[in-house]
Write an enzyme that holds these catalytic residues in place. Sequence first.
Site, PDB file in Angstrom:
ATOM      1  N   LYS A 231       0.821  -1.220   0.000  1.00 13.38           N
ATOM      2  CA  LYS A 231       0.000   0.000   0.000  1.00 13.38           C
ATOM      3  C   LYS A 231       0.854   1.268   0.000  1.00 13.38           C
ATOM      4  CE  LYS A 231      -4.259  -1.848   1.877  1.00 13.38           C
ATOM      5  NZ  LYS A 231      -5.245  -1.845   2.957  1.00 13.38           N
ATOM      6  N   ARG A 266      -3.009  -9.728   6.005  1.00 11.15           N
ATOM      7  CA  ARG A 266      -3.530  -9.898   4.637  1.00 11.15           C
ATOM      8  C   ARG A 266      -2.442  -9.441   3.672  1.00 11.15           C
ATOM      9  NH1 ARG A 266      -6.215  -6.901   0.819  1.00 11.15           N
ATOM     10  NH2 ARG A 266      -7.825  -8.019  -0.352  1.00 11.15           N
TER      11      ARG A 266
HETATM   12  C1  9MG Z   1     -10.037  -5.665   0.142  1.00  9.01           C
HETATM   13  N1  9MG Z   1      -9.026  -5.007   0.950  1.00  9.01           N
HETATM   14  C2  9MG Z   1      -8.046  -4.187   0.516  1.00  9.01           C
HETATM   15  N2  9MG Z   1      -7.320  -3.747   1.552  1.00  9.01           N
HETATM   16  C3  9MG Z   1      -7.850  -4.322   2.659  1.00  9.01           C
HETATM   17  C4  9MG Z   1      -7.551  -4.259   4.033  1.00  9.01           C
HETATM   18  O1  9MG Z   1      -6.579  -3.500   4.498  1.00  9.01           O
HETATM   19  N3  9MG Z   1      -8.295  -4.972   4.882  1.00  9.01           N
HETATM   20  C5  9MG Z   1      -9.319  -5.739   4.429  1.00  9.01           C
HETATM   21  N4  9MG Z   1     -10.028  -6.425   5.339  1.00  9.01           N
HETATM   22  N5  9MG Z   1      -9.658  -5.834   3.140  1.00  9.01           N
HETATM   23  C6  9MG Z   1      -8.927  -5.129   2.273  1.00  9.01           C
END
Ligand code: 9MG
Length: 287
Positions: A231, A266
């Site tokens: 990000k 994630r």
């Molecule tokens: C779909 N998506 C993109 N970034 C995300 C994040 O930081 N958390 C979650 N739960 N979904 C995300």
Amino acid sequence: MTLLPNRPEALPMPRPLLGWDWSRPLVMGIVNVTDDSFSGDGLKGEAGAAIAQARAMIAAGADLIDLGAESTRPGAAPVSVAQEIDRLLPVVQALADCGVPLSVDTRHAATMAACLAAGAQIINDISALEDDPAALAVVAESQAAVVLMHKQGQPASMQQAPRYDDVVAEVLAYLQTRAAACIAAGIAPERIILDPGIGFGKTQPHNITLMQALPRFRADGYALLLGVSRKSLIGHLTGETQPSLRIPGSVAAALWGAVQGANILRVHDVDKTVQALRVWQGLAAMA
Ligand code: 9MG
């Protein structure tokens, strides 16, 4: 400001969920079945490529797989609910017996219902079950876990002027309110996972403040998910403008998250994240 990282083992253990092992951070591999994705990994809606990517992530140590078919990148082409289901369903069906729980990243109740019926066990909703009025009931009627993520505004415009008086207090209060709505609708607290939504309607200072306050999101006994992979947070800290080249920074941020108590990370780069976590855990065990 604290200079020493927190000790995640000092935080209350999340409530038991689906037999998952909360004693270590779980790695959730991101599989984007999208035409475009900010991170450069969109699979152009091809089910076969998505299934292969998910299997490779599982072989590399992913504990969970998150499947999404709608890009949240500002300016991304909108996807209809029918298109979203068409893209996701064959992938969920093919992976239903893959050995790790499948999460579906969607804001649409119809997509949730179709994917849960096909074997998905987690709903990951960046709108915390708010955007679609039917979503709360769909999740409540299932046994699925749900990720409630905070965002300010809608993806197309959320980065224009994010504003908070106290970003941590406001994000936390929002997530507590959404968790309470879930519980009132019949979703057991152990099925609820909170996520501060790094990059979703937040400036760089907001993101950094949230990253430094992660343990506060564990205080109520909910599990905590963190998504920082590739990000702009990494771009701002490193000067790297291309998301696909932010892998080392993403691994460092995931480790920071793990040390600060995130239960689920994630990530796009499962193999590198798993290796980094194993080194950290091995060293921690020896200390
Ligand atoms: C779909 N998506 C993109 N970034 C995300 C994040 O930081 N958390 C979650 N739960 N979904 C995300």
